[in-house]
Write a protein that holds these residues in place. Sequence first.
Motif, PDB file in Angstrom:
ATOM      1  N   GLY A  36      28.323  34.011   1.734  1.00 17.28           N
ATOM      2  CA  GLY A  36      27.308  33.097   2.277  1.00 17.28           C
ATOM      3  C   GLY A  36      26.197  32.837   1.283  1.00 17.28           C
ATOM      4  O   GLY A  36      25.693  31.709   1.185  1.00 17.28           O
ATOM      5  N   PHE A  90      27.480  30.361  -1.273  1.00 17.37           N
ATOM      6  CA  PHE A  90      27.476  28.993  -0.755  1.00 17.37           C
ATOM      7  C   PHE A  90      26.047  28.422  -0.737  1.00 17.37           C
ATOM      8  O   PHE A  90      25.824  27.248  -1.058  1.00 17.37           O
ATOM      9  CB  PHE A  90      28.061  28.949   0.662  1.00 17.37           C
ATOM     10  N   LEU A  91      25.070  29.267  -0.348  1.00 17.61           N
ATOM     11  CA  LEU A  91      23.682  28.814  -0.310  1.00 17.61           C
ATOM     12  C   LEU A  91      23.191  28.479  -1.721  1.00 17.61           C
ATOM     13  O   LEU A  91      22.507  27.461  -1.927  1.00 17.61           O
ATOM     14  CB  LEU A  91      22.799  29.901   0.308  1.00 17.61           C
ATOM     15  N   PRO A 120      27.560  38.532  -1.153  1.00 13.51           N
ATOM     16  CA  PRO A 120      28.163  37.927   0.042  1.00 13.51           C
ATOM     17  C   PRO A 120      28.506  36.461  -0.209  1.00 13.51           C
ATOM     18  O   PRO A 120      27.787  35.740  -0.905  1.00 13.51           O
ATOM     19  CB  PRO A 120      27.068  38.075   1.102  1.00 13.51           C
TER      20      PRO A 120
END
Length: 417
Positions: free
Chosen positions: A7, A10-11, A5
């Motif tokens: 996200g 990005f994390l 994913p």
Amino acid sequence: MNDVPIGILFLALLLLILLSAFFSSSETAMMAVNRYRIRTLADQGNRSAKLVMTLLETPDKLLGTILFGNNVANIAASTLATVVGLRLFGDVGLAYAPILLVFVVLVFAEVAPKTLAAVNPERIAYPAAWVLAFLQIVLSPFVWLVKIFANGLLNLVGVSVQAQNQALSSEELRAAVNESSEKIDLSHQEMLLRILEMEKVTVEDVMIPRADMEAIDLEDDWDEIVEQLATSHHTRVPVFSGSMDNMLGIAHIRKMFYLTHMADFNRETMLSMIREPYFIPENTSVTHALTNLQEQRRRFGIVVDEYGDIKGLVTLEMILEEVVGDFTTIVPGMDDDITAETDGSYLVRGNTYLRDINRQLGWELPTDNVKTVNGLITEQLEHIPVASTCFKLGDYTVEIVQTRDTSVHVARLKRLS
């Protein structure tokens, strides 16, 4: 990574940037800490300070660990940013993602963390030391390999990788004392600065000149000697016979004065009570003179030149005043050496030391070749001056107010600026 994913990516990118910021701030903090303060805290039992000192003992291993972690974080972040840009913007993202990442890394992982560490090095270094000590063990094989190649390269160009001696020179100590003015009382700061200057000061710079010495001549009339014992403002004075170069010893004035009322006290008795003089070469530094006086349990010594002729005397109080400033009692009947006038000038006695004038007034009169005001004037004029003679010396004007025999007794000095 297409199945991960966006996200999560990005994390992960954020974590890599934070990791890079940690290594960047750690590097700056470890190199910027005050090593003398750290050593003091370590001696007091501070465990974090001890660990910081241990890490700094091998800077090549420490920097190897930090830079290994920092480069891994930056390279991984660059790769991950490229993947994120490709997934979000396609081929266009391959061009813009690295540019955006450079800006983010520069601001959030380099400049900001390093600035914070430079301002508060101890706050960053203490917790970071525990993490770096652990990573240094875990990454030891990689760090060892990097260290071998890096140190080998430095050795090839003649650079030593051993930790350098961090001892401060006297000039660096003086700068450190000046910069610590907010933490040290002004009077204590001045004492420390005077101590640093003492090695450059000789007994000739602080002594009482021969012409101003109070001494007892055993060839004088006995009544005059008794009168001198009764009226002297000093505890101890030199004793000579005929000429001051024929120095016999040092008399304890108070002890002898009590005996003057006894009928059997005479020149022979006085001569048996004086203590042999202690001679000090004129070029001896005041620090060595102080040590020698302490070892000999003396209060003052007779200063002699290279030919053995007497130049003056120096007392223990004079040397101590080089550290703590003037504290001895002013002898009654003697004027101040430096007297301020209403027009901004100063009346000074001819035997006043130029060092004292520079120190008290903040002036910069030359002291390379001469020590006193009289010496400065005669050096400039190259003859014995007469009263009312005036001349300019750099930023200062000098006027001879009064002469006595072959020397200047009183002069007027004024700073033009």
